[in-house]
Design an enzyme around this catalytic site. Structure first.
Site, PDB file in Angstrom:
ATOM      1  N   THR A  20       5.494  16.375  -7.993  1.00 36.72           N
ATOM      2  CA  THR A  20       4.076  16.544  -7.680  1.00 36.72           C
ATOM      3  C   THR A  20       3.597  17.964  -7.932  1.00 36.72           C
ATOM      4  O   THR A  20       2.512  18.184  -8.480  1.00 36.72           O
ATOM      5  CB  THR A  20       3.808  16.182  -6.209  1.00 36.72           C
ATOM      6  OG1 THR A  20       4.330  14.883  -5.946  1.00 36.72           O
ATOM      7  CG2 THR A  20       2.324  16.186  -5.907  1.00 36.72           C
TER       8      THR A  20
ATOM      9  N   GLU B 240       0.823  -1.211   0.000  1.00 34.26           N
ATOM     10  CA  GLU B 240       0.000   0.000   0.000  1.00 34.26           C
ATOM     11  C   GLU B 240       0.856   1.259   0.000  1.00 34.26           C
ATOM     12  O   GLU B 240       0.528   2.249  -0.666  1.00 34.26           O
ATOM     13  CB  GLU B 240      -0.949  -0.003   1.197  1.00 34.26           C
ATOM     14  CG  GLU B 240      -2.059  -1.049   1.121  1.00 34.26           C
ATOM     15  CD  GLU B 240      -3.008  -0.835  -0.037  1.00 34.26           C
ATOM     16  OE1 GLU B 240      -3.048   0.278  -0.591  1.00 34.26           O
ATOM     17  OE2 GLU B 240      -3.714  -1.785  -0.400  1.00 34.26           O
TER      18      GLU B 240
ATOM     19  N   ASP C 184      -9.667   4.274  -2.599  1.00 33.47           N
ATOM     20  CA  ASP C 184      -8.575   4.754  -3.441  1.00 33.47           C
ATOM     21  C   ASP C 184      -9.164   5.308  -4.733  1.00 33.47           C
ATOM     22  O   ASP C 184     -10.386   5.443  -4.867  1.00 33.47           O
ATOM     23  CB  ASP C 184      -7.550   3.639  -3.704  1.00 33.47           C
ATOM     24  CG  ASP C 184      -8.081   2.543  -4.628  1.00 33.47           C
ATOM     25  OD1 ASP C 184      -9.296   2.547  -4.949  1.00 33.47           O
ATOM     26  OD2 ASP C 184      -7.288   1.680  -5.029  1.00 33.47           O
TER      27      ASP C 184
ATOM     28  N   GLY D  56      10.040   7.273  -6.519  1.00 35.31           N
ATOM     29  CA  GLY D  56       9.645   8.649  -6.258  1.00 35.31           C
ATOM     30  C   GLY D  56       9.035   8.849  -4.884  1.00 35.31           C
ATOM     31  O   GLY D  56       8.909   7.914  -4.097  1.00 35.31           O
TER      32      GLY D  56
ATOM     33  N   TYR E  73      -6.447   6.384   4.250  1.00 34.10           N
ATOM     34  CA  TYR E  73      -6.647   5.314   3.282  1.00 34.10           C
ATOM     35  C   TYR E  73      -5.834   4.073   3.645  1.00 34.10           C
ATOM     36  O   TYR E  73      -6.366   2.952   3.680  1.00 34.10           O
ATOM     37  CB  TYR E  73      -6.263   5.766   1.866  1.00 34.10           C
ATOM     38  CG  TYR E  73      -6.075   4.574   0.958  1.00 34.10           C
ATOM     39  CD1 TYR E  73      -7.172   3.861   0.491  1.00 34.10           C
ATOM     40  CD2 TYR E  73      -4.796   4.107   0.632  1.00 34.10           C
ATOM     41  CE1 TYR E  73      -7.017   2.724  -0.284  1.00 34.10           C
ATOM     42  CE2 TYR E  73      -4.626   2.972  -0.140  1.00 34.10           C
ATOM     43  CZ  TYR E  73      -5.741   2.286  -0.597  1.00 34.10           C
ATOM     44  OH  TYR E  73      -5.578   1.152  -1.348  1.00 34.10           O
TER      45      TYR E  73
END
Length: 351
Positions: A298, A45, A144, A89, A126
């Protein structure tokens, strides 16, 4: 409030999942007597945040081969974990991964509830819900991107994301059963990944097509709606690739916090929206290469010019000898700079 219609949708999803579940290295297949491993669920996850299943699988296999338990990962050297993470990343996740592993090892194992899981480093709403549901069969609502899309279409919800998240969470909670909540969560994820895809959803083979309000309305391909994001700014910078006569590379380790925190990379300028100041790390005949490195983070696009220099053996600094240097250990943007500069140093093969 869960009604008979919600229950029927859940039953259809579970019947479909039992026959069509994806085979994934961290997943226990439906019907198996093997208990899910919370370490593998958690690791997958964390890796899957902002990343695709296809990109993650090789990393997951390497991690679990090298560190098969959370205790083994907790005992790992920071630089080894960061090197294995290179290319995935979002390096703050790798730092939090180690912090979380060490906290879990110290407490003797993963807690079972969403609330306790969310108190661990790097575990948010989450991830805590996913671990609680999939690893510990807690009836938590897992939301998700795939689940958001399925819910928006099932209920024909036109409120744009991210404002729609609470609404979509409420829909997903209505469908979450008390029995096999982990398999239910994975069923909805698989449906979104394989059938209810962002473009050209395969509605004709969807197990819940008769229940889908967006299919009836003809709006499924346009959902979920999203608020348009502002354009990302462009930042500029310089990377300096220096190599000594003995083959050692001049490098630096970035500060532990911030972008690419703790990662090995090339010395360079700050990254800003203004033209960078050209201040090489060592005195030498630095030469700017044609072309530039382009990379997207991002919150901004980066354009990086690359300068190269042959350095004398007497040069001082943080040098990595050739037998200890592997470009695959570098973050992606630094590998791109290496690829641009390799030809200058007569390196024919770039990893």
């Amino acid at each position: 409030m869960r009604d008979a219609g919600d229950t029927l949708i859940s039953v259809k999803l579970m019947q479909w999942y039992d026959s069509h579940a994806r085979t994934l290295p961290w997943r226990v297949p439906p019907g198996s007597t093997q208990a899910p491993d919370p370490y593998r669920i958690w690791l997958s996850e964390v890796m899957l945040q902002q990343t695709t299943v296809a990109a993650v699988q090789a990393y997951f296999q390497r991690f679990t081969t090298r560190w098969p338990t959370v205790q083994a990962l907790a005992a790992a050297r920071d630089e080894d974990v960061m090197a294995e993470w290179a290319g995935l990343g979002y390096y703050a996740r790798a730092r939090n991964l180690l912090r979380c592993a060490r906290a879990v090892a110290e407490m003797g194992g993963f807690p079972r509830t969403r609330t306790d899981l969310q108190s661990l480093p790097g575990i948010g709403p989450y991830t805590s819900a996913a671990i609680a549901a999939i690893a510990f069969e807690q009836p938590e609502t897992v939301l998700d991107g795939n689940v958001e899309r399925v819910m928006a279409r099932l209920f024909d919800e036109h409120t744009p994301l991210p404002q729609a998240k609470p609404i979509l969470t409420a829909y997903a909670a209505r469908l979450t059963p008390q029995h096999r909540p982990g398999d239910h969560a994975q069923a909805v994820m698989d449906l979104g990944a394989t059938i209810c895809t962002p473009r050209n959803p395969a509605c004709g083979i969807c197990p819940v097509m008769a229940d889908c309000a967006a299919r009836r309305a003809g709006t499924a391909p346009s959902l979920p709606r999203k608020t348009r994001k502002p354009a990302k700014p462009v930042r500029l910078g310089i990377a300096y690739l220096g190599r000594r006569a003995d083959g050692a590379w001049l490098m630096e380790r970035r500060p532990p916090h911030g972008l690419l925190g703790g990662m090995l990379g090339w010395p360079g300028s700050d990254w800003s929206t203004q033209a960078p100041e050209d201040v090489p790390p060592l005195g030498a005949e630095w030469r700017a290469l044609p072309g530039e490195v382009r990379h997207t983070f991002t919150h901004f696009h980066l354009r990086l010019s690359v300068q190269v220099a042959h350095l004398p053996t007497s040069a001082q600094g943080m040098f990595v000898p050739p037998d200890a240097f592997d470009p695959a250990d570098l973050p992606t943007v630094m590998r791109k700079a290496y690829a641009l500069g390799a030809a200058h140093f007569n390196i024919s093969e770039v990893s």
